[in-house]
Design a protein around this motif. Structure first.
Motif, PDB file in Angstrom:
ATOM      1  N   GLU A 125     128.573 -42.189  27.771  1.00 13.77           N
ATOM      2  CA  GLU A 125     128.293 -40.900  27.689  1.00 13.77           C
ATOM      3  C   GLU A 125     129.202 -39.841  28.595  1.00 13.77           C
ATOM      4  O   GLU A 125     129.793 -38.820  27.915  1.00 13.77           O
ATOM      5  CB  GLU A 125     126.886 -40.460  27.816  1.00 13.77           C
ATOM      6  CG  GLU A 125     125.787 -40.837  26.959  1.00 13.77           C
ATOM      7  CD  GLU A 125     124.498 -40.678  27.368  1.00 13.77           C
ATOM      8  OE1 GLU A 125     124.269 -39.362  27.721  1.00 13.77           O
ATOM      9  OE2 GLU A 125     123.507 -41.221  27.069  1.00 13.77           O
ATOM     10  N   ALA A 150     132.091 -40.803  29.427  1.00 13.03           N
ATOM     11  CA  ALA A 150     133.762 -41.039  28.784  1.00 13.03           C
ATOM     12  C   ALA A 150     133.719 -39.969  27.609  1.00 13.03           C
ATOM     13  O   ALA A 150     134.783 -39.308  27.622  1.00 13.03           O
ATOM     14  CB  ALA A 150     133.878 -42.191  28.468  1.00 13.03           C
ATOM     15  N   GLU A 151     132.782 -39.885  26.874  1.00 14.42           N
ATOM     16  CA  GLU A 151     132.789 -39.235  25.754  1.00 14.42           C
ATOM     17  C   GLU A 151     132.741 -37.556  25.860  1.00 14.42           C
ATOM     18  O   GLU A 151     133.502 -36.834  25.574  1.00 14.42           O
ATOM     19  CB  GLU A 151     131.636 -39.348  24.994  1.00 14.42           C
ATOM     20  CG  GLU A 151     131.518 -38.606  23.371  1.00 14.42           C
ATOM     21  CD  GLU A 151     130.324 -38.846  22.627  1.00 14.42           C
ATOM     22  OE1 GLU A 151     129.789 -37.874  22.238  1.00 14.42           O
ATOM     23  OE2 GLU A 151     129.872 -40.015  22.572  1.00 14.42           O
ATOM     24  N   LYS A 152     132.084 -37.263  26.955  1.00 13.72           N
ATOM     25  CA  LYS A 152     131.543 -35.808  27.305  1.00 13.72           C
ATOM     26  C   LYS A 152     133.132 -35.231  28.176  1.00 13.72           C
ATOM     27  O   LYS A 152     133.560 -34.158  27.691  1.00 13.72           O
ATOM     28  CB  LYS A 152     130.759 -35.541  28.503  1.00 13.72           C
ATOM     29  CG  LYS A 152     130.622 -34.434  28.917  1.00 13.72           C
ATOM     30  CD  LYS A 152     129.284 -34.206  29.903  1.00 13.72           C
ATOM     31  CE  LYS A 152     128.963 -32.949  30.424  1.00 13.72           C
ATOM     32  NZ  LYS A 152     127.839 -32.803  31.065  1.00 13.72           N
ATOM     33  N   HIS A 153     133.749 -36.060  28.695  1.00 12.92           N
ATOM     34  CA  HIS A 153     135.173 -35.622  29.536  1.00 12.92           C
ATOM     35  C   HIS A 153     136.417 -36.057  28.800  1.00 12.92           C
ATOM     36  O   HIS A 153     137.469 -36.009  29.393  1.00 12.92           O
ATOM     37  CB  HIS A 153     135.244 -36.039  30.944  1.00 12.92           C
ATOM     38  CG  HIS A 153     133.988 -35.730  31.715  1.00 12.92           C
ATOM     39  ND1 HIS A 153     134.195 -34.245  32.292  1.00 12.92           N
ATOM     40  CD2 HIS A 153     132.771 -36.206  32.112  1.00 12.92           C
ATOM     41  CE1 HIS A 153     133.144 -34.021  33.068  1.00 12.92           C
ATOM     42  NE2 HIS A 153     132.291 -35.019  32.833  1.00 12.92           N
ATOM     43  N   GLY A 154     136.297 -36.667  27.713  1.00 14.54           N
ATOM     44  CA  GLY A 154     137.469 -37.032  26.834  1.00 14.54           C
ATOM     45  C   GLY A 154     138.297 -38.030  27.366  1.00 14.54           C
ATOM     46  O   GLY A 154     139.490 -37.938  27.252  1.00 14.54           O
ATOM     47  N   MET A 155     137.649 -39.155  27.996  1.00 12.51           N
ATOM     48  CA  MET A 155     138.386 -40.123  28.295  1.00 12.51           C
ATOM     49  C   MET A 155     137.822 -41.551  27.840  1.00 12.51           C
ATOM     50  O   MET A 155     136.932 -41.522  27.218  1.00 12.51           O
ATOM     51  CB  MET A 155     138.328 -40.455  29.816  1.00 12.51           C
ATOM     52  CG  MET A 155     137.020 -40.329  30.374  1.00 12.51           C
ATOM     53  SD  MET A 155     136.780 -40.122  32.315  1.00 12.51           S
ATOM     54  CE  MET A 155     138.130 -41.175  33.064  1.00 12.51           C
ATOM     55  N   SER A 156     138.903 -42.657  27.994  1.00 12.57           N
ATOM     56  CA  SER A 156     138.415 -43.931  27.603  1.00 12.57           C
ATOM     57  C   SER A 156     137.166 -44.480  27.980  1.00 12.57           C
ATOM     58  O   SER A 156     136.987 -44.348  29.261  1.00 12.57           O
ATOM     59  CB  SER A 156     139.503 -44.720  27.284  1.00 12.57           C
ATOM     60  OG  SER A 156     139.931 -45.180  28.610  1.00 12.57           O
ATOM     61  N   LYS A 157     136.463 -45.278  27.450  1.00 15.91           N
ATOM     62  CA  LYS A 157     135.370 -46.040  28.339  1.00 15.91           C
ATOM     63  C   LYS A 157     136.070 -46.824  29.351  1.00 15.91           C
ATOM     64  O   LYS A 157     135.329 -47.035  30.516  1.00 15.91           O
ATOM     65  CB  LYS A 157     134.584 -46.973  27.038  1.00 15.91           C
ATOM     66  CG  LYS A 157     133.597 -46.220  26.349  1.00 15.91           C
ATOM     67  CD  LYS A 157     132.915 -47.104  25.438  1.00 15.91           C
ATOM     68  CE  LYS A 157     132.206 -46.263  24.328  1.00 15.91           C
ATOM     69  NZ  LYS A 157     131.247 -47.233  23.396  1.00 15.91           N
TER      70      LYS A 157
END
Length: 121
Positions: free
Chosen positions: A41, A43-50
């Motif tokens: 969550e 990673a998705e919110k901050h635009g980075m990879s998991k």
């Protein structure tokens, strides 16, 4: 000529439980959110990879442990404070035999909840 098997009897009903006990049983366990879900969550919110988020969180945990080992308190704003507390040696009892036993001194990690979190819940 085949005979019919005897019909099964319904199991005896257990005595009725108190309403409070029944309500407590229904809400006994809350779902556990795994760390991987939180990392995904974030990673998705901050635009980075998991993978990057996992590495970042791993470093955060490593730094937290390093500071706690040194004896420092770690303040997580909005969550609370982690600190190491020393537990003195004491006498205890073996619950099986009732025999007195000596429990040696140890350290434990304590968490004090932040006021904001306490009020939010």
């Amino acid at each position: 000529m085949a005979t019919k098997p005897a019909a099964k009897k319904a199991p005896a009903k257990a005595p009725a439980k108190a309403p409070a006990a029944a309500a407590a049983k229904k809400t006994a366990t809350a779902p556990t959110v795994p760390m991987s879900k939180l990392i995904a969550e974030l990673a998705e919110k901050h635009g980075m990879s998991k993978k990057a988020a996992t590495e970042l969180f791993g470093d955060f945990v490593e730094l937290t442990v390093k500071n706690l080992k040194k004896g420092n308190k770690v303040r997580l704003t909005g969550l609370g404070i982690l600190q190491v507390r020393k537990r003195a040696a004491r006498m205890g009892r073996n619950p099986a035999t009732g025999e007195a036993i000596k429990i040696k001194a140890s350290k434990k990690v304590a968490f004090r909840v932040a006021k904001d979190l306490k009020e939010a819940i």
